[in-house]
Design an enzyme around this catalytic site. Structure first.
Site, PDB file in Angstrom:
ATOM      1  N   SER A 112      -8.594  22.878   8.314  1.00  0.00           N
ATOM      2  CA  SER A 112      -9.815  23.037   9.112  1.00  0.00           C
ATOM      3  C   SER A 112     -11.030  23.464   8.293  1.00  0.00           C
ATOM      4  O   SER A 112     -11.656  24.498   8.560  1.00  0.00           O
ATOM      5  CB  SER A 112      -9.542  24.031  10.231  1.00  0.00           C
ATOM      6  N   ARG A 150     -16.359  22.135   0.516  1.00  0.00           N
ATOM      7  CA  ARG A 150     -16.719  23.542   0.343  1.00  0.00           C
ATOM      8  C   ARG A 150     -15.903  24.362   1.326  1.00  0.00           C
ATOM      9  O   ARG A 150     -15.398  23.846   2.320  1.00  0.00           O
ATOM     10  CB  ARG A 150     -18.216  23.775   0.573  1.00  0.00           C
ATOM     11  N   ASP A 183      -8.982  20.076  12.409  1.00  0.00           N
ATOM     12  CA  ASP A 183      -8.487  20.579  13.705  1.00  0.00           C
ATOM     13  C   ASP A 183      -9.196  19.927  14.908  1.00  0.00           C
ATOM     14  O   ASP A 183      -8.597  19.740  15.964  1.00  0.00           O
ATOM     15  CB  ASP A 183      -8.566  22.117  13.796  1.00  0.00           C
TER      16      ASP A 183
HETATM   17  C1  BGC Z   1     -14.903  24.004   9.350  1.00  0.00           C
HETATM   18  C2  BGC Z   1     -14.413  22.830  10.166  1.00  0.00           C
HETATM   19  C3  BGC Z   1     -13.482  23.297  11.261  1.00  0.00           C
HETATM   20  C4  BGC Z   1     -14.131  24.401  12.067  1.00  0.00           C
HETATM   21  C5  BGC Z   1     -13.233  24.931  13.181  1.00  0.00           C
HETATM   22  C6  BGC Z   1     -15.444  25.104  10.243  1.00  0.00           C
HETATM   23  O1  BGC Z   1     -15.790  26.215   9.489  1.00  0.00           O
HETATM   24  O2  BGC Z   1     -15.897  23.594   8.440  1.00  0.00           O
HETATM   25  O3  BGC Z   1     -13.773  21.884   9.344  1.00  0.00           O
HETATM   26  O4  BGC Z   1     -13.158  22.214  12.079  1.00  0.00           O
HETATM   27  O5  BGC Z   1     -14.481  25.476  11.224  1.00  0.00           O
HETATM   28  O6  BGC Z   1     -12.035  25.415  12.703  1.00  0.00           O
END
Ligand code: BGC
Length: 473
Positions: free
Chosen positions: A147, A162, A200
């Site tokens: 995620s 990142r 996610d």
């Molecule tokens: C991330 C995402 C993720 C979201 C929820 C963010 O900080 O960059 O990729 O889907 O958090 O978990």
């Protein structure tokens, strides 16, 4: 009201006003989101733009999918390993093991993190599938929910762009996270093949489609409002101009028409053209490892709500308006001085406290921050809590309304639209979904759009969706 609090409440009222999000801001936000999304899809934006990442997921489940698959889910706070049995009738069974991610692994090396993740998969397989692994002649397929923003190059490869949500492991940036997990699984002799990589939000979109949202319209968006925030939706291939034309051609030959896009909306409006910015937001950003990025997330998601409130309290104290029994900053309770120590869970309890003299809030603040308060101070803290959470929920309406507009989801009479959502804030924060809907009604979609919108919790969506991705591979 006790004496000596007039100035405090004047200041609180000013802050409540400052945190108010108007219909004008919401509508400007929707317009800007659509503009940045289109730029992102055409590859016409720099690293601060809206990423709009193609995921290589080109089909949406219909509920008939069957199989037993593993899923590993690295979110912001926990790592979950599950086996998912898809029954082929919109239902699934799930066995899972959840472990909190040790804090030191969030800022160590990629080897340390991935070796830990692999060891959890090994332990899970041993506990729940040992017999099958002995008789199986092939490896178990695993869908990896990761995620964080990943530049995906295929369904099962992608390099980390990142870190977000407090993670900071520099040597991992630019590396293929599937290969990292696979190498550590192989090293630990685990009979598992990482066959799909999913964000996610993509998992949530697929899971909600699998479990049959049909009663309330097609699922258009999968989104997370938890530690972080983000959303994914299905886009027409021809609109994803940044895709390699050769890839598009070969997909079209296979009859593919759409691809799921991971918007990474946490990074909406990093340039702060529309997003409200208080001095507390600026301080919170300066405390993060991804400064200048994910500016939307830093106003909306669970990781940041408590820290924004903590910064406000510290400021009001320094101006002699609050917590006057502490004469200096250094004499304040240690926990109140510790960044990130005020959790959104505490805010959610303060939010709905209606006890006499806010006794429940008193208990919470005592237990979690060792902070004694007067009834007036608690009333001020409750007003501020509600201002911070309301701003978050109102802003959350922007990407939802924008994506529904971009995809023309409300075209046609009586069309109903489903949005699958997961994450601690949308699931547990009192009134979050209602406030978000109130704000949707203030956007260009109006109350007519809001009435036809269903926001439903997709429980365990991210893991089930990763399993569905692994199945499609
Ligand atoms: C991330 C995402 C993720 C979201 C929820 C963010 O900080 O960059 O990729 O889907 O958090 O978990």
């Amino acid at each position: 009201m006790g004496s000596g609090y007039t100035e405090l409440f004047e200041e609180v009222d000013k802050l409540v006003d400052e945190f108010d999000v108007t219909a004008e801001t919401l509508q400007a936000g929707v317009d800007l989101f659509i503009e940045l999304a289109q730029k992102g899809l055409s590859g016409d934006s720099d690293e601060h733009g809206l990423p709009m990442i193609p995921t290589y997921v080109t089909s949406i489940p219909d509920g008939s999918e069957k199989g037993v698959l593993l899923a590993a889910d690295l979110g912001g706070t926990n790592f979950r390993v599950c086996s998912v049995t898809l029954n082929g009738d919109h239902t699934f069974n799930l066995i899972q093991q959840k472990s909190p991610i040790p804090i030191d692994l969030m800022s160590g090396t990629s080897d340390e993190l991935f070796s830990y993740l692999a060891s959890k998969v090994v332990a899970f397989v041993k506990e729940h599938h040992e017999e099958e692994t002995k008789s199986l002649d092939h490896k178990f397929k695993l869908g990896f929910t990761f995620s964080f923003p990943v530049d995906q190059t295929s369904l099962n490869s992608g390099s980390l762009m990142r870190w977000t949500k407090g993670f900071d492991i520099p040597d991992c940036v630019g590396k293929d996270v599937v290969a990292l997990l696979q190498n550590h699984l192989d090293e630990q002799k685990c009979p598992v093949q990482v066959s799909a990589l999913a964000n996610d939000t993509v998992g949530t979109l697929l899971a909600r489609s699998y479990t049959g949202s049909n009663k309330e319209g097609t699922t258009v968006i999968g989104c997370i409002f938890g530690t972080g925030t983000n959303g994914a939706y299905n886009e027409k291939l021809e609109n994803i101009k940044k895709l390699d034309p050769a890839v598009v051609e070969s997909l079209k030959k296979k009859g593919v028409t759409h691809m799921v896009i991971n918007t990474e909306w946490g990074s909406f409006d990093n340039a702060l053209k529309v997003l409200p910015t208080s001095k507390y937001d600026t301080i919170v950003d300066s405390l993060t490892s991804n400064k200048g990025f994910h500016m939307f997330e830093k106003r909306v998601s669970g990781m940041f709500l408590g820290e924004i409130l903590r910064q406000i309290l510290i400021d009001l104290h320094s101006r002699g308006l609050l917590l006057k029994q502490y004469s200096t900053y250094d004499s304040l309770p240690h926990r109140l001085r510790t960044p990130w120590d005020l959790s959104s869970e505490v805010l959610s309890l303060i939010e709905i406290d209606d006890s006499t003299k806010l006794k429940a809030t008193e208990l919470q603040l005592n237990q979690t921050l060792r902070l004694p308060t007067t009834p007036e101070e608690r009333l001020a803290i409750q007003k501020l809590t509600r201002a911070v959470s309301r701003r978050s929920a109102y802003l959350a309406a922007i990407p939802i309304a924008a994506l529904l507009t971009l995809t023309e989801s409300f075209k046609g009479h009586h069309v109903e639209v489903d949005v699958g959502a997961d994450g601690s804030v949308v699931e547990f924060y009192p009134g979050f979904r209602t406030m978000m809907r109130d704000a949707v009604a203030l956007t260009q979609l109006g109350s007519k759009g809001e009435r036809r919108l269903h926001i439903n919790i997709a429980k365990d969506g991210s893991s089930v969706g990763a399993a569905l991705c692994a199945l499609s591979e």
